[in-house]
Write a protein that holds these residues in place. Structure first.
Motif, PDB file in Angstrom:
ATOM      1  N   GLY A 186      52.693  83.713  17.533  1.00 49.30           N
ATOM      2  CA  GLY A 186      51.682  84.706  17.698  1.00 49.30           C
ATOM      3  C   GLY A 186      51.094  85.272  16.577  1.00 49.30           C
ATOM      4  O   GLY A 186      51.891  85.520  15.603  1.00 49.30           O
TER       5      GLY A 186
ATOM      6  N   SER B 175      50.913  88.422  16.347  1.00 47.05           N
ATOM      7  CA  SER B 175      51.684  89.621  16.262  1.00 47.05           C
ATOM      8  C   SER B 175      52.486  89.520  15.089  1.00 47.05           C
ATOM      9  O   SER B 175      53.216  90.477  14.678  1.00 47.05           O
ATOM     10  CB  SER B 175      52.393  89.872  17.358  1.00 47.05           C
ATOM     11  OG  SER B 175      53.118  88.589  17.964  1.00 47.05           O
TER      12      SER B 175
ATOM     13  N   ASP C 236      48.678  80.707  17.611  1.00 50.57           N
ATOM     14  CA  ASP C 236      47.509  81.702  17.843  1.00 50.57           C
ATOM     15  C   ASP C 236      46.351  81.327  16.873  1.00 50.57           C
ATOM     16  O   ASP C 236      46.827  81.295  15.656  1.00 50.57           O
ATOM     17  CB  ASP C 236      47.831  83.382  17.745  1.00 50.57           C
ATOM     18  CG  ASP C 236      48.148  83.992  18.964  1.00 50.57           C
ATOM     19  OD1 ASP C 236      47.502  83.510  20.093  1.00 50.57           O
ATOM     20  OD2 ASP C 236      48.446  85.082  18.830  1.00 50.57           O
TER      21      ASP C 236
ATOM     22  N   VAL D 149      47.148  83.638  28.969  1.00 44.46           N
ATOM     23  CA  VAL D 149      48.275  84.703  29.287  1.00 44.46           C
ATOM     24  C   VAL D 149      47.401  86.048  29.943  1.00 44.46           C
ATOM     25  O   VAL D 149      46.304  86.134  29.448  1.00 44.46           O
ATOM     26  CB  VAL D 149      48.442  85.003  27.537  1.00 44.46           C
ATOM     27  CG1 VAL D 149      48.958  86.416  27.323  1.00 44.46           C
ATOM     28  CG2 VAL D 149      49.295  84.017  27.030  1.00 44.46           C
TER      29      VAL D 149
ATOM     30  N   ILE E  34      56.135  85.840  28.767  1.00 48.17           N
ATOM     31  CA  ILE E  34      56.408  85.941  27.521  1.00 48.17           C
ATOM     32  C   ILE E  34      56.531  87.480  27.033  1.00 48.17           C
ATOM     33  O   ILE E  34      56.068  88.250  27.519  1.00 48.17           O
ATOM     34  CB  ILE E  34      55.021  85.344  26.835  1.00 48.17           C
ATOM     35  CG1 ILE E  34      55.348  85.023  25.219  1.00 48.17           C
ATOM     36  CG2 ILE E  34      53.937  85.976  27.059  1.00 48.17           C
ATOM     37  CD1 ILE E  34      54.483  84.188  24.401  1.00 48.17           C
TER      38      ILE E  34
END
Ligand SMILES: Nc1nc(=O)c2c([nH]1)NC[C@@H]1CN(c3ccc(C(=O)N[C@@H](CCC(=O)O)C(=O)O)cc3)CN21
Ligand SMILES: CC(C)C(=O)C(=O)O
Ligand SMILES: [Mg+2]
Length: 269
Positions: free
Chosen positions: A48, A50, A88, A185, A218
């Protein structure tokens, strides 16, 4: 010479076929050795964006460069054998046009050997999702709270609190499904909206801050391990790695100061 039997990775069609079936298990990972552990239990692993916030201390995901996603993506593919690895696409690498998105998605896939990419956006990204999937790049979509748009949304805001906005989120879900996304998602949206979308579309929904009715779930690995200094309300914390690391570091500091480390076991004679 014996030939090593290679375990086959979970494929994109195998994930897509889980619609309405056994819940899909997923976590993020950015790192080869933790990914190897996650690989034992997850159907897919998301590298990700993130990681900009979790690994690199950024305040949002907007500053994450493509090359950083590729470096972490490669590490996770190397560390795993079984799970599908999804990377991602970072902010700025796909929004401009379908052809820019294709070029960057192909670069991610070639340089990491991942199995699919994920990008944020619903109806507005449908044309791009179709362009990529028709050309061999499987796309996971991401709607609801889309962190790369946090500057427009005014922060990380739970979506669908106002029922008047539901139709737009439902249209986003339908649009990415129609465009060929193999899964989507649903992040940070009120539970009944996520449950409703899950019933409406033919592709699996992966929830984060969404609903137990989603086809899978997730979380960010560091959050559920208890390593993140703060977490959104939707995180369930399953471990206390933060405390464990601090305890170990404290003991080490004590040993260094008292010269208990290194001992006979840790030196060369
Ligand atoms: N460590 C980490 N975990 C994540 O889940 C995550 C990231 N980083 N970075 C990228 C995005 C950002 N995410 C976030 C960040 C903050 C909230 C948050 O503060 N939510 C509020 C809800 C506020 C509202 O309801 O409007 C909360 O109280 O949980 C939610 C998702 C999810 N993603
Ligand atoms: C939270 C998940 C879905 C994500 O996009 C990320 O970790 O970047
Ligand atoms: Mg992301």
């Amino acid at each position: 010479m014996s030939k090593q039997v290679k375990t086959r990775r979970t494929t994109v069609p195998q994930i897509a076929a889980r619609k309405g079936g056994d819940p899909i298990v997923s976590l993020t990972s950015y790192h080869a050795h933790t990914a190897a552990i996650v690989d034992k239990h997850a159907d897919f692993i998301l590298v990700g964006d993130s990681l900009g916030m979790v690994m690199h201390g950024m305040e949002s995901t907007v500053g994450v460069p493509l090359d950083l996603m590729i470096m972490h993506g490669r590490a996770v593919v190397k560390g795993t054998q079984k799970a599908l690895v999804v990377v991602d696409m970072p902010f700025g690498s796909y929004e401009e046009s379908p052809s820019v998105a294709f070029r960057n998605a192909a670069k991610i896939m070639k340089e990491t050997q991942c199995g699919a990419v994920k990008l944020e956006g619903g109806a507005r990204m449908a044309e791009t999702i179709r362009f990529l999937t028709e050309r061999g790049i499987p796309v996971m979509a991401h709607i609801g709270l889309t962190p790369q748009s946090s500057h427009v949304m005014g922060g990380f805001k739970t979506q669908g609190r106002d029922e008047d906005t539901w139709a737009a989120h439902e249209a986003d879900a339908q649009a990415v499904s129609d465009a060929g996304a193999f899964a989507v998602v649903l992040e940070g949206m009120v539970e009944p909206l996520a449950a409703k979308i899950t019933k409406q579309i033919p592709i699996p929904t992966i929830g984060i801050g969404a609903s137990a009715e989603c086809d899978g779930q997730i979380l960010v690995l560091e959050d559920m391990l208890g390593l993140s200094p703060w977490t959104p309300k939707f995180v369930k914390v399953y471990g206390n790695l933060g405390e464990m690391i601090e305890k170990a570091v404290e003991e080490y500091a004590t040993d260094v100061k008292s010269r208990a480390f290194p001992s006979e076991d840790e030196i060369y004679r």
